[in-house]
Motif scaffolding. Structure first.
Motif, short mmCIF file in Angstrom:
data_model
loop_
_atom_site.label_atom_id
_atom_site.label_comp_id
_atom_site.label_asym_id
_atom_site.label_seq_id
_atom_site.Cartn_x
_atom_site.Cartn_y
_atom_site.Cartn_z
N LYS A 36 0.42 0.44 12.33
CA LYS A 36 -0.97 0.73 12.65
C LYS A 36 -1.56 1.63 11.57
O LYS A 36 -0.92 2.59 11.13
N TYR A 37 -2.77 1.29 11.13
CA TYR A 37 -3.46 2.06 10.11
C TYR A 37 -4.85 2.43 10.60
O TYR A 37 -5.52 1.63 11.26
N LYS A 38 -5.30 3.65 10.28
CA LYS A 38 -6.67 4.05 10.56
C LYS A 38 -7.50 3.68 9.33
O LYS A 38 -7.14 4.03 8.21
N ALA A 39 -8.59 2.96 9.58
CA ALA A 39 -9.40 2.46 8.47
C ALA A 39 -10.86 2.86 8.67
O ALA A 39 -11.33 3.00 9.80
N HIS A 40 -11.56 3.03 7.56
CA HIS A 40 -12.96 3.44 7.58
C HIS A 40 -13.85 2.21 7.70
O HIS A 40 -13.73 1.26 6.94
N LEU A 60 -9.61 9.74 2.98
CA LEU A 60 -10.92 10.03 3.57
C LEU A 60 -10.84 11.10 4.64
O LEU A 60 -11.82 11.75 4.96
N SER A 61 -9.65 11.28 5.22
CA SER A 61 -9.40 12.33 6.20
C SER A 61 -7.89 12.54 6.26
O SER A 61 -7.16 12.03 5.41
N LYS A 62 -7.43 13.24 7.27
CA LYS A 62 -5.99 13.52 7.39
C LYS A 62 -5.18 12.23 7.49
O LYS A 62 -4.11 12.10 6.89
N ASP A 63 -5.66 11.26 8.25
CA ASP A 63 -4.91 10.03 8.49
C ASP A 63 -5.51 8.78 7.83
O ASP A 63 -4.83 7.77 7.71
#
Length: 79
Positions: A36-40, A60-63
């Motif tokens: 799982k990836y956090k994406a903008h 872009l942020s911590k994660d």
């Protein structure tokens, strides 16, 4: 990378699950690896179930280290 959006509850951020099939070196079997990836997502246009393409970017942020480049397929919405 191509994955499916699993969460869109954050502002300008989506969680994308990427599934890969990897061949095991010893026995030659294929195993499924999921990450799982956090994406903008700048305009909050993608929602849960949509298939999207990701590209790596600067932190872009911590994660968040990924950006949504394009929407490949919309999820089917049931009424």
């Amino acid at each position: 990378m191509v994955g499916v959006v699993t969460s869109d509850k954050m502002n300008k951020t989506v969680v994308v699950q990427v599934t890969r099939r990897v061949r095991e070196s010893k026995f030659g079997k294929y195993t499924v690896h999921q990450a799982k990836y956090k994406a903008h997502s700048e305009d909050n246009s993608v929602h849960v179930g949509d298939k999207v393409e990701l590209v790596e970017s600067r932190p872009l942020s911590k994660d968040k280290r990924w950006r949504v480049v394009k929407l490949i397929e919309r999820a089917r919405r049931s009424v």
